[in-house]
Design a protein around this motif. Structure first.
Motif, PDB file in Angstrom:
ATOM      1  N   GLU A   1       3.303  -0.431  -8.392  1.00 47.06           N
ATOM      2  CA  GLU A   1       3.882   0.378  -9.462  1.00 47.06           C
ATOM      3  C   GLU A   1       3.743  -0.314 -10.816  1.00 47.06           C
ATOM      4  O   GLU A   1       3.651  -1.540 -10.898  1.00 47.06           O
ATOM      5  CB  GLU A   1       5.357   0.701  -9.178  1.00 47.06           C
ATOM      6  CG  GLU A   1       6.286  -0.491  -9.173  1.00 47.06           C
ATOM      7  CD  GLU A   1       6.422  -1.139  -7.814  1.00 47.06           C
ATOM      8  OE1 GLU A   1       7.374  -1.911  -7.620  1.00 47.06           O
ATOM      9  OE2 GLU A   1       5.564  -0.870  -6.951  1.00 47.06           O
TER      10      GLU A   1
ATOM     11  N   VAL B   1      -3.193   8.791  -7.703  1.00 45.04           N
ATOM     12  CA  VAL B   1      -1.742   8.891  -7.526  1.00 45.04           C
ATOM     13  C   VAL B   1      -1.380   9.601  -6.229  1.00 45.04           C
ATOM     14  O   VAL B   1      -0.456   9.177  -5.513  1.00 45.04           O
ATOM     15  CB  VAL B   1      -1.107   9.629  -8.725  1.00 45.04           C
ATOM     16  CG1 VAL B   1       0.390   9.827  -8.494  1.00 45.04           C
ATOM     17  CG2 VAL B   1      -1.331   8.834 -10.007  1.00 45.04           C
ATOM     18  N   ASP B   2      -2.091  10.688  -5.889  1.00 41.28           N
ATOM     19  CA  ASP B   2      -1.737  11.447  -4.691  1.00 41.28           C
ATOM     20  C   ASP B   2      -1.892  10.613  -3.417  1.00 41.28           C
ATOM     21  O   ASP B   2      -1.140  10.785  -2.465  1.00 41.28           O
ATOM     22  CB  ASP B   2      -2.568  12.725  -4.595  1.00 41.28           C
ATOM     23  CG  ASP B   2      -4.065  12.439  -4.583  1.00 41.28           C
ATOM     24  OD1 ASP B   2      -4.477  11.427  -5.170  1.00 41.28           O
ATOM     25  OD2 ASP B   2      -4.812  13.227  -3.972  1.00 41.28           O
TER      26      ASP B   2
ATOM     27  N   LEU C   1      -1.533   7.197  -3.402  1.00 41.37           N
ATOM     28  CA  LEU C   1      -0.463   6.201  -3.488  1.00 41.37           C
ATOM     29  C   LEU C   1       0.863   6.770  -2.996  1.00 41.37           C
ATOM     30  O   LEU C   1       1.653   6.064  -2.357  1.00 41.37           O
ATOM     31  CB  LEU C   1      -0.312   5.706  -4.928  1.00 41.37           C
ATOM     32  CG  LEU C   1      -1.477   4.894  -5.500  1.00 41.37           C
ATOM     33  CD1 LEU C   1      -1.262   4.641  -6.991  1.00 41.37           C
ATOM     34  CD2 LEU C   1      -1.620   3.564  -4.766  1.00 41.37           C
ATOM     35  N   GLU C   2       1.099   8.014  -3.286  1.00 39.85           N
ATOM     36  CA  GLU C   2       2.359   8.643  -2.898  1.00 39.85           C
ATOM     37  C   GLU C   2       2.490   8.794  -1.390  1.00 39.85           C
ATOM     38  O   GLU C   2       3.589   8.955  -0.870  1.00 39.85           O
ATOM     39  CB  GLU C   2       2.491  10.009  -3.576  1.00 39.85           C
ATOM     40  CG  GLU C   2       2.730   9.906  -5.083  1.00 39.85           C
ATOM     41  CD  GLU C   2       2.747  11.269  -5.761  1.00 39.85           C
ATOM     42  OE1 GLU C   2       2.324  12.254  -5.105  1.00 39.85           O
ATOM     43  OE2 GLU C   2       3.183  11.352  -6.925  1.00 39.85           O
ATOM     44  N   GLN C   3       1.381   8.731  -0.679  1.00 40.67           N
ATOM     45  CA  GLN C   3       1.408   8.879   0.775  1.00 40.67           C
ATOM     46  C   GLN C   3       1.710   7.578   1.507  1.00 40.67           C
ATOM     47  O   GLN C   3       1.885   7.562   2.717  1.00 40.67           O
ATOM     48  CB  GLN C   3       0.065   9.445   1.266  1.00 40.67           C
ATOM     49  CG  GLN C   3      -0.233  10.837   0.739  1.00 40.67           C
ATOM     50  CD  GLN C   3      -1.614  11.310   1.163  1.00 40.67           C
ATOM     51  OE1 GLN C   3      -1.984  11.224   2.335  1.00 40.67           O
ATOM     52  NE2 GLN C   3      -2.388  11.820   0.222  1.00 40.67           N
ATOM     53  N   GLY C   4       1.736   6.468   0.775  1.00 34.22           N
ATOM     54  CA  GLY C   4       2.125   5.207   1.388  1.00 34.22           C
ATOM     55  C   GLY C   4       0.968   4.276   1.715  1.00 34.22           C
ATOM     56  O   GLY C   4      -0.205   4.582   1.472  1.00 34.22           O
TER      57      GLY C   4
END
Length: 356
Positions: A261, A270-271, A273-276
């Motif tokens: 972050e 980003v999409d 990164l948001e999934q882990g």
């Protein structure tokens, strides 16, 4: 036995009385050992002088060789005498954190048995090169100082170092020798001014935790070798200026925690990164496979022809803006017509040297 030094109730703020207590306490306890002239070196002692508001150390005639741990933390010490350090022949733990130290004595290199050195919370700008002689050292805590560099060859000598903490300093880089710390398990270099990391980090085969977060506007890239740290469990690169993670991170099978972050990341997007973490590693692995697809390679002969080496014409003059007003092909320059251009008299004449 722990040497606890009590403050006097009558004058709790008197440095002079505290120093007298220090001398008295140490003399009494050390004397008990020295009554037997051949004291047992295995019965080493802990000396705790922490929190005494001392601005200097007493120098009693003591046998400091029986001390295995010396705690001088939370005082007002501005220096440690060279003579004192040189006599701590059996000390394994030296704690001087939270003082006013600007330097360490060169005699610290005499501490061949030292395993833990805590110098955090001081004003130290550089470590003495002699620290490399402390080859038994396993943990070095130099957090919250003013370090602007580490000794260049520190990694070649401290072969037993397992934890290196240098956070909250002014380091612009880590010496390349750091990559030779093969026993290192924790490297904490956050809150510095790091601009880059050593390229060959893959040699840190036991590194489990790497924290280079909060170097803010300074750290923009990570070396590919970060993804070759096969023992890495935690990687924190948050709050830097990193735009893309090395694809090699997708190969870190033991990685359990990744903090990214606060970076202007474009890869992974980003999409993802948001999934882990799992999605990030999968994305980077896919990129590795994509990049490893075979590509058509141009021949070296084609490059010579393209750049006009064999035909006397240089396309780089037009394409790249090279200025070569008297360009000659290899054949032309090797002909007898131009041999005189390379005669010693012509090459070293004052007229040519000064451009007249």
């Amino acid at each position: 036995m722990m040497y606890e030094l009590e403050q006097r109730v009558q004058q709790p703020n008197s440095n002079q009385m505290m120093k007298m207590d220090v001398r008295k306490k140490i003399h009494v306890h050390i004397a008990d050992h020295e009554r037997n002239k051949g004291f047992d070196e295995k019965k080493l002692e802990v000396v705790d002088l922490s929190g005494m508001s001392l601005d200097s150390l007493p120098n009693p005639s003591l046998n400091l060789a029986i001390i295995c741990k010396l705690d001088l933390s939370n005082n007002n010490l501005q220096n440690i005498p060279e003579s004192l350090t040189a006599r701590l022949l059996n000390v394994m733990v030296l704690d001087v954190h939270s003082n006013q130290l600007r330097t360490l004595p060169n005699s610290i290199g005499c501490l061949f048995k030292l395993k833990l050195l805590n110098i955090s919370g001081n004003l130290i700008e550089c470590l003495p090169k002699t620290i490399e002689n402390c080859r038994a050292l396993e943990e070095l805590n130099a957090n919250f100082n003013k370090l602007n560099r580490l000794p260049d060859t520190i990694g070649f000598e401290l072969v037993n170092l397992k934890k290196l903490s240098v956070n909250s300093n002014k380091l612009a880089f880590l010496p390349h020798s750091v990559s030779h710390l093969t026993a290192l398990r924790i490297l904490d270099a956050r809150l510095n001014c790091l601009r880059s990391l050593p390229d060959d980090l893959e040699n840190l085969i036991n590194l489990e935790i790497l924290n280079v977060s909060q170097n803010f506007q300074h750290l923009e890239t990570l070396p590919y070798s970060v993804g070759l740290l096969l023992s890495l469990v935690e990687l924190d690169v948050s709050y830097n200026k990193i735009r893309s993670l090395p694809n090699s991170i997708g190969c870190l099978k033991k990685l359990q925690k990744l903090s990214v972050e606060g970076n202007p990341l474009r890869s992974p997007p980003v999409d993802v990164l948001e999934q882990g973490l799992h999605a990030v590693k999968e994305y980077l692995c896919h990129k590795i496979n994509s990049d490893s697809s075979p590509k058509k390679k141009s021949s070296w002969m084609g490059k010579f022809v393209r750049y006009g080496t064999f035909n006397g014409h240089s396309r780089t003059q037009e394409r790249e803006g090279f200025i070569m007003s008297e360009y000659r092909s290899i054949d032309g320059l090797a002909s007898p017509r131009y041999m005189s251009m390379f005669s010693p008299r012509r090459l070293f004449s004052p007229r040519n040297y000064f451009g007249h």
